[in-house]
Write a protein that holds these residues in place. Sequence first.
Motif, PDB file in Angstrom:
ATOM      1  N   UNK B 246     138.647 -85.301  35.338  1.00 10.76           N
ATOM      2  CA  UNK B 246     138.790 -85.326  36.777  1.00 10.76           C
ATOM      3  C   UNK B 246     137.242 -85.928  37.496  1.00 10.76           C
ATOM      4  N   UNK B 247     137.320 -86.764  38.404  1.00  7.11           N
ATOM      5  CA  UNK B 247     138.338 -87.123  39.191  1.00  7.11           C
ATOM      6  C   UNK B 247     139.230 -88.251  38.402  1.00  7.11           C
ATOM      7  N   UNK B 248     138.814 -89.046  37.422  1.00  5.71           N
ATOM      8  CA  UNK B 248     139.783 -90.178  37.058  1.00  5.71           C
ATOM      9  C   UNK B 248     140.697 -89.375  35.995  1.00  5.71           C
ATOM     10  N   UNK B 249     141.838 -89.619  36.549  1.00 11.76           N
ATOM     11  CA  UNK B 249     143.259 -88.784  35.746  1.00 11.76           C
ATOM     12  C   UNK B 249     143.847 -89.712  34.899  1.00 11.76           C
ATOM     13  N   UNK B 250     143.800 -91.012  35.251  1.00 10.35           N
ATOM     14  CA  UNK B 250     144.369 -91.942  34.363  1.00 10.35           C
ATOM     15  C   UNK B 250     143.615 -93.504  34.670  1.00 10.35           C
ATOM     16  N   UNK B 251     144.288 -94.555  33.925  1.00  6.02           N
ATOM     17  CA  UNK B 251     143.378 -95.725  34.144  1.00  6.02           C
ATOM     18  C   UNK B 251     144.316 -96.868  33.791  1.00  6.02           C
ATOM     19  N   UNK B 252     144.124 -98.111  34.253  1.00  2.59           N
ATOM     20  CA  UNK B 252     144.596 -99.400  33.775  1.00  2.59           C
ATOM     21  C   UNK B 252     143.465-100.143  33.173  1.00  2.59           C
ATOM     22  N   UNK B 253     143.822-100.330  31.688  1.00  3.95           N
ATOM     23  CA  UNK B 253     142.901-100.970  30.913  1.00  3.95           C
ATOM     24  C   UNK B 253     143.567-102.472  30.606  1.00  3.95           C
ATOM     25  N   UNK B 254     142.478-103.468  30.792  1.00  6.92           N
ATOM     26  CA  UNK B 254     143.006-104.701  30.405  1.00  6.92           C
ATOM     27  C   UNK B 254     142.413-104.876  29.033  1.00  6.92           C
ATOM     28  N   UNK B 255     143.299-105.532  28.213  1.00  6.46           N
ATOM     29  CA  UNK B 255     143.004-105.855  26.797  1.00  6.46           C
ATOM     30  C   UNK B 255     143.354-107.425  26.909  1.00  6.46           C
ATOM     31  N   UNK B 256     142.163-108.235  26.701  1.00  7.19           N
ATOM     32  CA  UNK B 256     142.227-109.410  26.571  1.00  7.19           C
ATOM     33  C   UNK B 256     142.224-110.032  25.122  1.00  7.19           C
ATOM     34  N   UNK B 257     141.779-109.123  24.198  1.00  7.60           N
ATOM     35  CA  UNK B 257     141.442-109.646  22.776  1.00  7.60           C
ATOM     36  C   UNK B 257     142.652-110.436  22.282  1.00  7.60           C
ATOM     37  N   UNK B 258     143.624-109.931  22.293  1.00  6.19           N
ATOM     38  CA  UNK B 258     144.777-110.796  21.463  1.00  6.19           C
ATOM     39  C   UNK B 258     144.925-112.083  21.934  1.00  6.19           C
ATOM     40  N   UNK B 259     144.708-112.338  23.306  1.00  4.97           N
ATOM     41  CA  UNK B 259     145.211-113.285  23.902  1.00  4.97           C
ATOM     42  C   UNK B 259     143.909-114.391  23.836  1.00  4.97           C
ATOM     43  N   UNK B 260     142.890-113.862  23.746  1.00  2.00           N
ATOM     44  CA  UNK B 260     141.619-114.982  23.447  1.00  2.00           C
ATOM     45  C   UNK B 260     141.684-115.207  21.904  1.00  2.00           C
ATOM     46  N   UNK B 261     142.002-114.506  21.129  1.00  2.00           N
ATOM     47  CA  UNK B 261     142.088-114.789  19.630  1.00  2.00           C
ATOM     48  C   UNK B 261     143.173-115.759  19.522  1.00  2.00           C
ATOM     49  N   UNK B 262     144.390-115.635  20.146  1.00  2.00           N
ATOM     50  CA  UNK B 262     145.403-116.397  19.945  1.00  2.00           C
ATOM     51  C   UNK B 262     145.080-118.025  20.431  1.00  2.00           C
ATOM     52  N   UNK B 263     144.421-117.909  21.540  1.00  2.00           N
ATOM     53  CA  UNK B 263     144.147-119.399  22.088  1.00  2.00           C
ATOM     54  C   UNK B 263     143.075-119.953  21.498  1.00  2.00           C
ATOM     55  N   UNK B 264     142.022-119.350  21.178  1.00  2.00           N
ATOM     56  CA  UNK B 264     141.114-119.779  20.043  1.00  2.00           C
ATOM     57  C   UNK B 264     141.629-120.451  18.918  1.00  2.00           C
ATOM     58  N   UNK B 265     142.475-119.586  18.273  1.00  2.00           N
ATOM     59  CA  UNK B 265     143.133-119.987  17.025  1.00  2.00           C
ATOM     60  C   UNK B 265     144.041-121.227  17.390  1.00  2.00           C
ATOM     61  N   UNK B 266     144.388-121.484  18.620  1.00  2.95           N
ATOM     62  CA  UNK B 266     145.352-122.746  18.765  1.00  2.95           C
ATOM     63  C   UNK B 266     144.342-123.686  18.991  1.00  2.95           C
ATOM     64  N   UNK B 267     143.391-123.491  19.295  1.00  2.00           N
ATOM     65  CA  UNK B 267     142.222-124.665  19.685  1.00  2.00           C
ATOM     66  C   UNK B 267     141.901-125.189  18.178  1.00  2.00           C
ATOM     67  N   UNK B 268     141.562-124.297  17.409  1.00  2.00           N
ATOM     68  CA  UNK B 268     141.087-124.540  16.052  1.00  2.00           C
ATOM     69  C   UNK B 268     142.206-125.359  15.155  1.00  2.00           C
ATOM     70  N   UNK B 269     143.508-125.126  15.692  1.00  2.00           N
ATOM     71  CA  UNK B 269     144.637-125.533  14.739  1.00  2.00           C
ATOM     72  C   UNK B 269     145.218-126.985  15.632  1.00  2.00           C
TER      73      UNK B 269
END
Lengths: 310, 358
Positions: B246-269
């Motif tokens: 408390x005060x923080x009782x929950x949160x929204x967490x951004x998780x960008x890693x899977x997307x960044x990895x997928x897009x980087x892979x696409x550029x590599x490929x």
Amino acid sequence: MNLGAIDPVLLIASLMVAATPIILAAIGELVVEKSGVLNLGVEGMMITGAICGFAVAVESGSPVLGFALAALGGAAMALIFGLLTQYLLSNQVATGLALTLFGLGVSAMVGQAYRGIKPPATTRIDMGPLSDIPVLGRILFNHDWMVYFALALVACVWAFLKFTRGGLILRAVGESHDAAHALGYRVVPIRLLAIAFGGACAGLGGAYISLIRVPQWTDGMTAGAGWIALAIVVFASWRAGRVLLGAYLFGGITVLQLNLQAAGLPVPVEVLSMSPYLITIAVLVVMSARQRGAAGSAPAMLGRIFHASS
Amino acid sequence: MKRRTLLGATAALAALATGAFAQDKPLKVGFVYVGPVGDGGWTYEHDQARLKLIEHFGDKVETVFQENVPEGADAERVMTQMALSGAKLIFSTSFGYMDPTINVAAKFPDVKFEHATGYKTADNVGVYSARFYEGRAIQGHIAGKMTKTNKVGYIASFPIPEVIRGINSAFIHAKKANPDVQFNVIWAYTWFDPAKEADAAKALIEQGNDVILQHTDSTAPQAAAQAAGDVITFGQASDMAEYAPKPRVSSIIDNWAPYYIARTQAVLDGTWESDNTWDGIGAGMVGIGDITDAVPADVKEEALALKDSIADGSYHPFTGPLKKQDGSDWLAEGETADDGTLAGMNFYVEGLTGEIPN
């Protein structure tokens, strides 16, 4: 709209807190400018004070020690500026701007280890029965000690400049460094003292933000407060009392506009957001414009380089 | 010191890679950040994803980033500089970089750009965002259940669809949980200004709001709520767990890693194509931080059920009947909002007071 939700007592109490860092930085800069030196590095000295104070308070667990070291850190930054401008005769405007950039960078580097940490709490002064007085008690007697310290500092600076021999010498140096030099006053050491005082005050102001007002450390957290302080010194026409007024106006309208927004006042948010800047500047300009004679003008030697040979 | 060691390590890796496989240089990936990496919120999570990218690809990629880039002409300069210095993939991570990204992309057709939270695309510009409003729905539900004064404060940043969506989603679900609830919105006009965010939180708390939602990136409102006592908050963009339970009782967490990895892979490929990705709780791009014990068990259970129903697609946070603020019909009974309307959302739903600034 629900203006009844705004409690004027709480509003005034929080404007005193919001104005404190600006008061501290501005009163220090006032002394510097009165001695004829223009130090634009207030923002850099504030942020340095903010991280020094934060780091020391976290490591030692003592906010008081944090504030003391913040003052030292700010003064040390200011003395770099003093060395460059007073002994090496560099341009004050350029050096001041560089000091701001330098301070922001150094603080970000030192601050890396201190992100996401909570500082030790600064306790409110217990004023006993005084705090229980209705209305006035909440407004005046329910703050942390730095609020009172800032007010006392303004009074001291005012009295020093107006009534003491030291204040007279400081002003003489700021009005005509050649004349002061001819009288045997040591212009450069006097200015260095003023610069160090200004840095210490800015450092305290920064530490107030990181230790009490926010309280946490984040890069660039002073977010322009140093520039506001500089502007307030100019628009207050170099008078201690008006610095206080300007800082309260600015702090007050900043807090008020947030309260008005929260209460749903049907005025465009953009207008509310710029109102602190507009109103503060307008009031101070009108006040100095009504002044007769040269009393309200800048110290004559402001920003000029002094060298004993010239 | 962490960043310096990291930069050193990246440089060393890069040097190794160029020395050993001179013909096969690492892919240079650029990141443009709106705040400092230590903001504990939005930019922090983007940078965490960048670190995971390095972890995943090792010496096949080299990353560069620039913090505190103002939204506007400066952003254009930074991206141009990155493209000129050899970056082949650039992530620009704030809404205000939209036009700068499009402008720079036109000058560098060989460089791929990924712009977060915008809606303008080009052959070499893709956009991505997360359905944060799904997380806002859960916050709204908890807020509606937990408020004792029936007043919920909301620190908004800029009046863009992203932020308005969040306010609407939170309000709809707070209202469902508590018909008497009222939202008070402060527009801070900043993504990151701890002193201003703290002042805004204090103003809201002083006016009796006992739940504070924030769409700004620093933890300052959390600290203000903690100092005030009986107020609850939610972590924004990052978990902000240092203010739990408390005060923080929950949160929204951004998780960008899977997307960044997928897009980087696409550029590599060599398979990268401009796209428009908008993922939510289901795909893991939006995470809900641990709901603490400050929330009663039954409310927590309801919130988690809501989360599950959003994740598996059985419930859409914008489901009719819903009216707009002016009373006109928006969604009929059972109808759900389409992505086009959501992406350009510029109106409040019925029941919210105040106006959206232009």
